[in-house]
Design a protein around this motif. Structure first.
Motif, short mmCIF file in Angstrom:
data_model
loop_
_atom_site.label_atom_id
_atom_site.label_comp_id
_atom_site.label_asym_id
_atom_site.label_seq_id
_atom_site.Cartn_x
_atom_site.Cartn_y
_atom_site.Cartn_z
N LEU A 98 -12.50 5.73 11.52
CA LEU A 98 -12.68 4.45 10.84
C LEU A 98 -11.38 3.66 10.83
CD1 LEU A 98 -14.79 5.58 7.74
CD2 LEU A 98 -15.63 4.39 9.79
N ALA A 99 -11.50 2.34 10.84
CA ALA A 99 -10.32 1.48 10.75
C ALA A 99 -9.58 1.74 9.44
CB ALA A 99 -10.73 0.02 10.85
N ILE A 100 -8.28 1.59 9.47
CA ILE A 100 -7.43 1.80 8.28
C ILE A 100 -6.91 0.45 7.81
CG2 ILE A 100 -5.39 2.98 7.37
CD1 ILE A 100 -5.59 4.86 9.85
N HIS A 101 -7.16 0.12 6.54
CA HIS A 101 -6.61 -1.14 6.03
C HIS A 101 -5.14 -0.92 5.66
CE1 HIS A 101 -6.71 -5.16 4.35
NE2 HIS A 101 -5.90 -4.68 3.41
N ILE A 102 -4.29 -1.75 6.24
CA ILE A 102 -2.84 -1.63 6.06
C ILE A 102 -2.34 -2.73 5.14
CG2 ILE A 102 -0.59 -1.65 7.18
CD1 ILE A 102 -2.22 0.80 7.91
N ASP A 103 -1.63 -2.37 4.10
CA ASP A 103 -0.93 -3.33 3.23
C ASP A 103 0.57 -3.14 3.42
OD1 ASP A 103 -3.07 -4.70 1.87
OD2 ASP A 103 -3.47 -2.82 0.81
N TYR A 104 1.27 -4.22 3.68
CA TYR A 104 2.72 -4.14 3.87
C TYR A 104 3.47 -4.02 2.54
CZ TYR A 104 2.03 -5.41 8.74
OH TYR A 104 1.63 -5.41 10.07
N ILE A 105 2.77 -4.35 1.46
CA ILE A 105 3.33 -4.22 0.11
C ILE A 105 2.29 -3.56 -0.77
CG2 ILE A 105 4.12 -5.49 -1.94
CD1 ILE A 105 5.26 -7.62 -0.10
N ASP A 106 2.70 -2.61 -1.59
CA ASP A 106 1.80 -2.00 -2.56
C ASP A 106 1.86 -2.84 -3.83
OD1 ASP A 106 0.40 -0.47 -4.38
OD2 ASP A 106 1.18 1.44 -3.65
N ASP A 108 -0.22 -2.82 -6.35
CA ASP A 108 -0.69 -2.14 -7.55
C ASP A 108 0.36 -1.20 -8.15
OD1 ASP A 108 -3.22 -3.36 -7.37
OD2 ASP A 108 -3.86 -1.86 -5.89
N GLN A 109 1.22 -0.64 -7.28
CA GLN A 109 2.24 0.31 -7.73
C GLN A 109 3.62 -0.18 -7.29
OE1 GLN A 109 1.53 2.93 -9.66
NE2 GLN A 109 -0.68 2.54 -9.56
N PRO A 110 4.29 -0.98 -8.11
CA PRO A 110 5.59 -1.55 -7.70
C PRO A 110 6.60 -0.52 -7.24
CG PRO A 110 4.82 -2.60 -9.72
CD PRO A 110 3.87 -1.46 -9.44
N ASP A 111 6.62 0.64 -7.87
CA ASP A 111 7.63 1.64 -7.54
C ASP A 111 7.40 2.30 -6.19
OD1 ASP A 111 9.05 1.18 -9.85
OD2 ASP A 111 8.01 2.72 -11.01
N ASN A 112 6.28 2.04 -5.56
CA ASN A 112 6.04 2.56 -4.22
C ASN A 112 6.71 1.72 -3.13
OD1 ASN A 112 4.52 4.64 -5.24
ND2 ASN A 112 2.54 3.72 -4.79
N ASN A 113 7.30 0.60 -3.54
CA ASN A 113 7.95 -0.31 -2.61
C ASN A 113 9.47 -0.13 -2.63
OD1 ASN A 113 5.46 -1.96 -1.91
ND2 ASN A 113 5.54 -2.27 -4.12
N PHE A 229 11.74 -12.39 -10.35
CA PHE A 229 12.04 -11.37 -9.36
C PHE A 229 12.01 -9.95 -9.89
CE2 PHE A 229 13.58 -15.12 -7.18
CZ PHE A 229 13.22 -14.87 -5.86
N ALA A 230 11.75 -9.76 -11.18
CA ALA A 230 11.51 -8.40 -11.66
C ALA A 230 10.35 -7.81 -10.86
CB ALA A 230 11.18 -8.41 -13.15
N LYS A 231 10.36 -6.51 -10.67
CA LYS A 231 9.38 -5.89 -9.78
C LYS A 231 7.94 -6.20 -10.17
CE LYS A 231 12.35 -1.98 -8.46
NZ LYS A 231 12.49 -0.51 -8.45
N ASP A 232 7.67 -6.25 -11.47
CA ASP A 232 6.31 -6.52 -11.91
C ASP A 232 6.00 -8.02 -11.96
OD1 ASP A 232 7.96 -7.11 -14.04
OD2 ASP A 232 6.71 -6.16 -15.55
#
Length: 492
Positions: A98-106, A108-113, A229-232
């Motif tokens: 199946l195709a994979i949806h790719i997000d360049y930025i997470d 929902d979870q700021p700390d994953n970036n 510019f705070a992460k959230d």
């Protein structure tokens, strides 16, 4: 760069570090000056977020972003924004998967970036240029910052704007196609826009949080970085508050002002908590000064209602209610160019009462419609009993509050009950949730739509330079009265 400008740069770097960003000197990054992305950061993010990607698949994801044409710049920047904002579907090496949806930025979870601020980052284009500071998320330079010294009489913050909009946009398009946000500062004045925003429409982000008082001058530097510019903050700003019109002939990109950001988010949360059938259907009142951009606040709110918390809102129908034809035209001109922004193709103005009935009678879900309240009449009747209908009323202090009856004398000298348009609107959508936008809230406004959820006063707007101050010059008028007139006035 003189000492004062270096000092400003160091102060800004420290503010970013306080928000959890890592500062890196561009000379320490192994790269060619023609290469823009920090590939190691992007690969690190992708490998963590999508561990099943092969090296070839990872390179395809990078190429999709890297190979966007930088010319013409507006189209390249817009395409970059769309890819970063929406992501894309990757066809795996094994086409049976199946195709994979790719997000360049997470989002929902700021700390994953991976958040970085980078200085001394030279870029070779038509000329070699070195912006003062770049903000990277996952190796993508989403914002450019240019500084000038406040102590120098020869240069001003306008020179920083010119540097970005004239030199950088001309000479290093390969970088600028990624830059979705532009910040210019001299320390005493800090303003934000996009790389296509005219200088007059750059603005200060004068609140770090919605419950603070407006800060100007050097404090605006702190509130800009903490507030935008705070992460959230930067993630929802990128996700829901940058608007590229569908068919812009002027290379327009609109980024929200801070009162629009706070106002839309607070109204969104309030609407969710008052949704029928479990709530009272009073979505709340937004009190905004004349000229503060309420229409764009409604647009950002609509984006949130259509795209966020779908399990709660269940593909709602949004109806923008106006009370004048000229407002209908003005609002429609903005909303009908927002099909991509709202990711909703069915956006249009309602032309007549018959059109209203045919369009909205038992419509199952979705759609954004603009109409005047005068199109609702006794003959309209019930259109839908759905609870996932949100009515957003502009100018919610006039015709939009008449839900009760009045006694009116008829031609036979008797009395008839007469109802306002607002009553017929609610008869049409009895289970909808209603919210109001107004510059002059009255008791009836609050009674019908609910309490004020957020406000942006005329003083705040004038302090921010968004609304021109109104000045009154007091004068004594010379009035000549006869003795007889004076006596009559005194007697009265």
């Amino acid at each position: 760069m003189n000492f004062a400008e270096q000092d400003l740069e160091q102060a800004i770097i420290q503010l970013f570090e306080q928000q959890g960003y890592t500062h890196t000197n561009g000379t320490d990054i192994s790269r060619n000056t023609e290469d823009i992305l920090i590939i190691d950061d992007l690969k690190q993010y992708l490998n963590k977020r999508y561990p099943t990607l092969s090296e070839v698949e990872t390179q395809k994801v990078i190429n999709a972003l890297e190979f966007i044409s930088p010319s013409p710049l507006y189209e390249g920047n817009r395409e970059t924004f769309s890819l970063i904002n929406k992501g894309f579907s990757l066809i795996p090496d094994n086409t049976k998967d199946l195709a994979i949806h790719i997000d360049y930025i997470d989002y929902d979870q700021p700390d994953n970036n991976i958040f970085k601020v980078v200085t001394q980052y030279s870029v070779q284009g038509d000329s070699l240029r070195r912006p003062d500071l770049l903000v990277f998320i996952n190796g993508i330079p989403i914002a450019i910052c240019e500084f000038k010294s406040a102590v120098s009489e020869q240069v001003t913050i306008y020179d920083a704007w010119e540097q970005v909009h004239n030199r950088y946009n001309r000479d290093i398009k390969s970088l600028m196609k990624y830059c979705l946000i532009s910040v210019i500062s001299d320390g005493a004045n800090t303003k934000m826009g996009t790389i296509f925003t005219p200088y007059a429409y750059y603005y200060a982000w004068n609140k770090a949080n919605e419950d603070e008082k407006v800060s100007n001058g050097i404090s605006s530097l702190i509130t800009m970085i903490k507030g935008a510019f705070a992460k959230d903050r930067i993630l929802p700003l990128l996700q829901d508050f940058i608007f590229y019109p569908d068919d812009s002939k002027k290379n327009e990109t609109i980024i929200c002002r801070y009162p629009q950001f706070f106002g839309a988010l607070k109204m969104f949360e309030n609407i969710k908590s008052h949704l029928q059938p479990f709530g009272d259907g009073k979505g709340g009142t937004y009190f905004g000064a004349t000229g503060c951009g309420k229409t764009y606040t409604m647009l950002y709110l609509t984006r949130l209602l259509v795209q966020r918390d779908r399990e709660i809102l269940n593909n709602p129908t949004i109806i923008i209610i106006l009370d004048r034809e000229d407002l209908d035209t003005q609002t429609s001109q903005i909303f009908v160019t927002a099909t991509d922004f709202l990711q909703e193709k069915n956006i249009r103005s309602i032309n007549s009462r018959e059109d209203l009935r045919l369009t909205l009678k038992n419509k199952p879900s979705g759609g954004v419609y603009i109409t005047t309240i005068q199109k609702f009449a006794e003959t309209t009747g019930l259109l839908s009993e759905r609870a996932n209908i949100i009515c957003i009323s502009d100018e919610a202090h006039r015709t939009q509050t008449g839900v009760g009856s009045k006694l009116v004398e008829n031609k036979n000298n008797g009395l008839d009950k007469k109802y306002g348009f607002a009553k017929y609107l609610r008869d049409s959508f009895p289970n909808a949730t209603y919210c109001g936008f107004t510059g002059t809230p009255i008791d009836d406004t609050l009674a019908v739509f609910g309490d004020v959820v957020d406000s942006y006063t005329m003083k705040e707007a004038s302090d921010d330079g968004i609304t021109v101050r109104i000045a009154y010059e007091p004068r004594l008028a010379r009035v000549i009265l006869s003795d007889k007139q004076t006596e009559e006035i005194e007697k009265y």
